[in-house]
Design a protein around this motif. Structure first.
Motif, PDB file in Angstrom:
ATOM      1  N   PRO A  70      -1.500  25.966   0.268  1.00 13.65           N
ATOM      2  CA  PRO A  70      -0.099  27.184  -0.581  1.00 13.65           C
ATOM      3  C   PRO A  70      -0.691  28.230  -1.410  1.00 13.65           C
ATOM      4  N   PRO A  71      -0.131  29.034  -1.701  1.00 17.17           N
ATOM      5  CA  PRO A  71      -0.690  30.327  -1.277  1.00 17.17           C
ATOM      6  C   PRO A  71      -1.286  30.899  -3.117  1.00 17.17           C
ATOM      7  N   GLY A  72      -2.891  30.811  -2.589  1.00 17.71           N
ATOM      8  CA  GLY A  72      -3.976  31.362  -3.775  1.00 17.71           C
ATOM      9  C   GLY A  72      -4.132  29.751  -4.082  1.00 17.71           C
ATOM     10  N   LYS A  73      -4.394  28.549  -3.523  1.00 19.44           N
ATOM     11  CA  LYS A  73      -4.759  27.723  -3.908  1.00 19.44           C
ATOM     12  C   LYS A  73      -5.860  27.076  -2.103  1.00 19.44           C
ATOM     13  N   ALA A  74      -5.847  25.553  -3.017  1.00 21.92           N
ATOM     14  CA  ALA A  74      -7.012  25.480  -1.655  1.00 21.92           C
ATOM     15  C   ALA A  74      -6.175  24.414  -0.149  1.00 21.92           C
ATOM     16  N   LEU A  75      -7.461  24.519   0.112  1.00 19.67           N
ATOM     17  CA  LEU A  75      -6.473  23.364   1.809  1.00 19.67           C
ATOM     18  C   LEU A  75      -6.090  21.934   1.466  1.00 19.67           C
ATOM     19  N   GLU A  76      -5.510  21.504   1.781  1.00 21.83           N
ATOM     20  CA  GLU A  76      -5.517  20.278   1.742  1.00 21.83           C
ATOM     21  C   GLU A  76      -4.598  19.356   2.750  1.00 21.83           C
ATOM     22  N   TRP A  77      -5.694  18.035   3.471  1.00 16.87           N
ATOM     23  CA  TRP A  77      -5.635  17.636   4.522  1.00 16.87           C
ATOM     24  C   TRP A  77      -3.949  17.132   4.795  1.00 16.87           C
ATOM     25  N   LEU A  78      -3.304  16.417   5.424  1.00 17.70           N
ATOM     26  CA  LEU A  78      -2.355  16.232   6.067  1.00 17.70           C
ATOM     27  C   LEU A  78      -2.545  14.853   6.927  1.00 17.70           C
ATOM     28  N   ALA A  79      -2.299  15.021   7.957  1.00 16.61           N
ATOM     29  CA  ALA A  79      -2.668  13.877   8.790  1.00 16.61           C
ATOM     30  C   ALA A  79      -3.820  14.377  10.320  1.00 16.61           C
ATOM     31  N   LYS A 105      -2.877   6.664  14.098  1.00 14.75           N
ATOM     32  CA  LYS A 105      -2.198   7.911  13.005  1.00 14.75           C
ATOM     33  C   LYS A 105      -3.035   7.471  11.822  1.00 14.75           C
ATOM     34  N   TYR A 106      -3.775   9.383  10.710  1.00 17.57           N
ATOM     35  CA  TYR A 106      -3.754   8.992  10.067  1.00 17.57           C
ATOM     36  C   TYR A 106      -3.026   9.701   8.939  1.00 17.57           C
ATOM     37  N   TYR A 107      -3.354   9.356   6.899  1.00 18.34           N
ATOM     38  CA  TYR A 107      -1.952  10.520   6.278  1.00 18.34           C
ATOM     39  C   TYR A 107      -2.797  10.606   5.437  1.00 18.34           C
ATOM     40  N   SER A 108      -2.207  11.656   4.378  1.00 17.87           N
ATOM     41  CA  SER A 108      -2.887  11.714   3.446  1.00 17.87           C
ATOM     42  C   SER A 108      -2.431  10.651   2.359  1.00 17.87           C
ATOM     43  N   THR A 109      -3.095   9.909   1.307  1.00 19.74           N
ATOM     44  CA  THR A 109      -2.662   9.113   1.066  1.00 19.74           C
ATOM     45  C   THR A 109      -1.159  10.063  -0.287  1.00 19.74           C
ATOM     46  N   SER A 110      -1.782  10.984  -0.303  1.00 25.52           N
ATOM     47  CA  SER A 110      -0.212  11.253  -1.654  1.00 25.52           C
ATOM     48  C   SER A 110       0.539  11.329  -0.753  1.00 25.52           C
ATOM     49  N   LEU A 111       1.076  11.902   0.374  1.00 26.72           N
ATOM     50  CA  LEU A 111       1.626  12.520   1.728  1.00 26.72           C
ATOM     51  C   LEU A 111       1.842  11.602   2.236  1.00 26.72           C
ATOM     52  N   ARG A 112       1.731   9.894   2.303  1.00 25.26           N
ATOM     53  CA  ARG A 112       2.136   9.176   3.401  1.00 25.26           C
ATOM     54  C   ARG A 112       3.394   9.353   3.461  1.00 25.26           C
ATOM     55  N   ALA A 113       4.133   8.641   2.646  1.00 27.34           N
ATOM     56  CA  ALA A 113       6.225   8.589   2.684  1.00 27.34           C
ATOM     57  C   ALA A 113       6.386   9.713   3.614  1.00 27.34           C
ATOM     58  N   ARG A 114       6.279  10.475   3.106  1.00 23.81           N
ATOM     59  CA  ARG A 114       6.267  11.679   3.822  1.00 23.81           C
ATOM     60  C   ARG A 114       5.837  11.853   4.812  1.00 23.81           C
ATOM     61  N   LEU A 115       5.404  11.553   5.696  1.00 18.48           N
ATOM     62  CA  LEU A 115       4.952  12.381   7.069  1.00 18.48           C
ATOM     63  C   LEU A 115       4.872  11.727   8.008  1.00 18.48           C
ATOM     64  N   SER A 163      -8.057  10.709  -9.055  1.00 21.59           N
ATOM     65  CA  SER A 163      -8.580  10.627  -7.425  1.00 21.59           C
ATOM     66  C   SER A 163      -9.673  11.204  -6.593  1.00 21.59           C
ATOM     67  N   TYR A 164     -10.419  11.648  -5.657  1.00 16.50           N
ATOM     68  CA  TYR A 164     -11.590  11.888  -5.347  1.00 16.50           C
ATOM     69  C   TYR A 164     -11.157  13.556  -5.131  1.00 16.50           C
ATOM     70  N   GLY A 178     -11.371   6.768   3.184  1.00 12.59           N
ATOM     71  CA  GLY A 178     -11.570   7.452   4.402  1.00 12.59           C
ATOM     72  C   GLY A 178     -10.941   8.581   4.856  1.00 12.59           C
ATOM     73  N   THR A 179     -10.419   9.856   3.983  1.00 12.19           N
ATOM     74  CA  THR A 179      -9.553  10.759   4.161  1.00 12.19           C
ATOM     75  C   THR A 179     -10.313  11.545   3.938  1.00 12.19           C
ATOM     76  N   TYR A 180     -10.058  12.919   4.520  1.00 14.14           N
ATOM     77  CA  TYR A 180      -9.987  14.308   5.012  1.00 14.14           C
ATOM     78  C   TYR A 180      -9.748  14.159   3.169  1.00 14.14           C
ATOM     79  N   VAL A 181     -11.210  14.674   2.324  1.00 16.37           N
ATOM     80  CA  VAL A 181     -11.190  16.126   1.099  1.00 16.37           C
ATOM     81  C   VAL A 181     -11.501  17.037   1.169  1.00 16.37           C
ATOM     82  N   PHE A 182     -11.158  18.101   1.224  1.00 16.52           N
ATOM     83  CA  PHE A 182     -11.690  19.609   0.952  1.00 16.52           C
ATOM     84  C   PHE A 182     -11.795  19.331  -0.981  1.00 16.52           C
TER      85      PHE A 182
END
Lengths: 122, 107
Positions: free
Chosen positions: A42-51, A59-69, B1-2, B94-98
């Motif tokens: 997001p603008p001015g924010k940190a990186l966030e891994w998605l999938a 396939k692997y998904y972000s725990t918080s966004l799993r339902a939408r990806l 959360s981590y 086992g998921t990536y974190v920044f």
């Protein structure tokens, strides 16, 4: 030479589904241990891994966004597609795809695309 | 959360040493990686597997790690090192974190 390039709409409306495509070259997702991930910022924010999608179609998904990806690949086109449903203004970000170097089944991102900005607004 | 916590900002004079920490309750026995991101650009990996440096990355960038903290050290900071820096690791699921990111300002 490894390159990745993201493409997709710059603007989506709330509740719509975002579809992004990562077109890559210099490696193949049919090769053992090759993986591609999506990451956003997001603008001015940190990186966030998605999938992540692997050479063997795991396939692997972000725990918080799993339902939408949903992540998928088309190895004949050297493409990885990410779909994110129910978009919200909080999903406004630059979306990157990146190649994964596997280390202990996780690892890091050695090549990145330039990113594609996505704005969610009505 | 981590979470991986970094100082929001670090200021350093040219030629001096900058140290950026990346803290967690536990690093889940995973390696720490470091990226540099300049405005409008994609991140570039500086350090992998705690201490390894990819080819082409200047020797002034080095990494270290303990059970709870990873550290990126920039020795002999140059003006071109002004950028945002992110650590990355993994959580116990086992998921990536920044990390939260650190803006380095060269005075």
């Amino acid at each position: 030479q490894v390159t990745l390039r993201e493409s997709g709409p710059a603007l989506v409306k709330p509740t719509q589904t975002l579809t992004l495509t990562c077109t890559f070259s210099g490696f193949s997702l049919t090769t053992n241990k090759m993986c591609v991930s999506w990451i956003r910022q997001p603008p001015g924010k940190a990186l966030e891994w998605l999938a992540r999608i692997d050479w063997d179609d795991d396939k692997y998904y972000s725990t918080s966004l799993r339902a939408r990806l949903t992540i998928s690949k088309d190895t004949s086109k050297n493409q990885v597609v990410l779909r994110m449903s129910d978009m919200d203004p909080a999903d406004t970000a630059t979306y990157y795809c990146a190649r994964v170097v596997l280390v202990n089944e996780l690892g890091y991102f050695d090549y990145w695309g330039l990113g594609t900005p996505v704005t969610v607004s009505s | 959360s981590y979470e991986l916590t970094q100082p929001p900002s670090v200021s350093v004079s040219p030629g001096q040493t900058a140290r950026i920490t990346c803290s967690a309750d536990a690093l889940a026995k995973q390696y720490v990686y470091w990226y540099q991101q300049k405005p409008g650009q994609a991140p570039v990996v500086l350090i992998y597997k705690d201490v390894e440096r990819p080819s082409g990355i200047p020797e002034r960038f080095s990494g270290s790690s303990s059970e709870t903290t990873g550290t990126l050290t920039i020795s002999g900071v140059q003006a071109e090192d002004e950028a945002d820096y992110y650590c990355q690791s993994a959580d116990i699921s086992g998921t990536y974190v920044f990390g939260t990111g650190t803006k380095v300002t060269v005075l």
